[in-house]
Scaffold this active site. Structure first.
Site, PDB file in Angstrom:
ATOM      1  N   GLY A   1      -0.041   5.172   6.444  1.00  0.00           N
ATOM      2  CA  GLY A   1      -1.079   5.109   5.504  1.00  0.00           C
ATOM      3  C   GLY A   1      -2.320   4.567   6.162  1.00  0.00           C
ATOM      4  O   GLY A   1      -3.268   4.307   5.691  1.00  0.00           O
TER       5      GLY A   1
ATOM      6  N   GLY B   1       6.381  -0.606   0.489  1.00  0.00           N
ATOM      7  CA  GLY B   1       7.121   0.603   0.950  1.00  0.00           C
ATOM      8  C   GLY B   1       7.148   0.528   2.313  1.00  0.00           C
ATOM      9  O   GLY B   1       6.667  -0.476   3.025  1.00  0.00           O
TER      10      GLY B   1
ATOM     11  N   THR C   1       0.952  -1.373   0.084  1.00  0.00           N
ATOM     12  CA  THR C   1      -0.120  -0.120  -0.011  1.00  0.00           C
ATOM     13  C   THR C   1       0.734   1.235   0.051  1.00  0.00           C
ATOM     14  O   THR C   1       1.918   1.317   0.717  1.00  0.00           O
ATOM     15  CB  THR C   1      -0.948   0.076   1.250  1.00  0.00           C
ATOM     16  OG1 THR C   1      -1.574  -1.389   1.214  1.00  0.00           O
ATOM     17  CG2 THR C   1      -1.896   1.260   1.227  1.00  0.00           C
TER      18      THR C   1
ATOM     19  N   GLU D   1      -0.945  -5.148   6.492  1.00  0.00           N
ATOM     20  CA  GLU D   1       0.499  -5.353   5.959  1.00  0.00           C
ATOM     21  C   GLU D   1       1.209  -6.322   6.563  1.00  0.00           C
ATOM     22  O   GLU D   1       1.912  -7.265   6.229  1.00  0.00           O
ATOM     23  CB  GLU D   1       1.072  -3.920   6.000  1.00  0.00           C
ATOM     24  CG  GLU D   1       0.652  -3.045   4.961  1.00  0.00           C
ATOM     25  CD  GLU D   1       1.039  -1.565   5.001  1.00  0.00           C
ATOM     26  OE1 GLU D   1       1.129  -0.970   4.156  1.00  0.00           O
ATOM     27  OE2 GLU D   1       1.497  -1.229   6.097  1.00  0.00           O
TER      28      GLU D   1
END
Ligand SMILES: O=C(CO)[C@H](O)[C@H](O)COP(=O)(O)O
Length: 313
Positions: free
Chosen positions: A109, A94, A36, A115
């Site tokens: 984010g 990232g 993301t 994640e």
């Protein structure tokens, strides 16, 4: 997108370079973890393009957020989930910060929980960053280290988190709001009256800020945070990254955990060998001393001192 500075590549171009390098690791038939953010989107677009041209086939992706699901679908990547594929071949994502041991801060984010689940289930997790994400220690950018908490009683959870870091100089803590820039700084109070930011899992985010980064044992600090009831997960990704691809203005650097560990083990071995050598010398010294003691003892005995020592004992 940032404008190129001094004729060099822009930050967005660097992100794209790192992402494309990571996508070189994707093979047909793989189950992928789809990251993301503004760096990961370049990987999604590239994978989509390779699927369209037939350079990749039978790839399925597990998105790490609703945003990633929408972006991947738009790029033409078939989607699946962790229930169907509990083992992921390769995740590409990232990060907000990368420390020298390849620990990460993620989740500015807001997608840290999914994640961590997807990337933690991956055989290989490749992190893609431009050089601005490198820090000497986690939290040292001065930006948020996120903690996902359940909305019920969030202010009590926030108070407990604050207590945990009581006395840490320059520490600050805030509930993330919908109006907060995810990369917010600690002291921007302008949007304090707006609604809380809500994650894909319908939770809130409490952001921790450290003026000089987090000092101390990160695993211990992680355990302490996770022990607070109401905390779901935090954004420190400790020991999860297999490799970090860093796009710098002067080229790409790939840092592999295995190679890093290898060189650290080598250094450790050298230190141990060094200590071994010291111990060997120490033993010799000790032997010398042992030989020396009886001589002294004999001398003392001759001088009559030995009797006094025995009496004192
Ligand atoms: O953890 C994340 C989202 O939760 C992102 O990976 C992280 O914020 C990096 O984003 P970007 O590539 O846009 O700088």
């Amino acid at each position: 997108m940032l404008a190129p500075q001094g004729g060099g590549p822009s930050q967005d171009e660097l992100k794209r370079v790192a992402a494309h390098r990571a996508v070189e690791l994707v093979r047909s038939g793989m189950v992928l973890g789809l990251g993301t953010g503004s760096t990961a989107v370049h990987a999604l677009d590239r994978i989509g393009a390779l699927l369209r041209t037939g350079h990749l086939r039978d790839v399925v992706g597990i998105p790490t957020s609703e945003w990633a699901a929408a972006s991947a679908a738009a790029a033409g990547i078939p989607l699946t989930d962790l229930n169907t594929h509990p083992v992921v071949d390769l995740s590409i994502d990232g990060a907000d910060e990368v420390d020298p041991a390849l620990n990460l801060v993620k989740g500015r984010g807001g997608s840290l929980l999914r994640e961590k689940m997807v990337e933690g289930a991956s055989r290989r997790f490749v992190v893609i960053v431009d050089e601005s994400k490198l820090v000497p220690r986690l939290g040292a950018s001065g930006l948020a280290v996120p903690v996902e908490v359940i909305p019920f009683g969030w202010s009590l959870t926030l108070r407990r988190l604050r207590t945990l870091f009581d006395g840490v100089p320059g520490f600050n803590i805030k509930l993330r709001t919908a109006a907060t820039n995810a990369k917010a700084s600690a002291f921007d109070e302008s949007e304090s009256k707006s609604e809380p930011f809500v994650t894909d899992n319908k939770n809130y985010i409490v952001d921790l800020f450290f003026e000089d980064g987090i000092h101390g044992d990160l695993n211990l600090i992680s355990d302490e945070i996770l022990r607070i009831t109401g905390v779901i997960e935090h954004g420190m990704f400790l020991g999860l990254a297999s490799s970090v691809i860093i796009a710098r203005k002067d080229g790409v650097v790939v840092v592999d955990k295995a190679a890093k560990q290898g060189s650290e083990e080598e250094a450790d071995k050298k230190r141990r060998d060094g200590r071994g050598e010291e111990m060997r010398k120490g033993k010799e010294n000790w032997k010398e001393k042992k030989e020396y003691v009886p001589r002294k003892k004999k001398e003392r005995k001759e001088k009559g001192e030995e009797t006094i020592i025995s009496t004192l004992l």
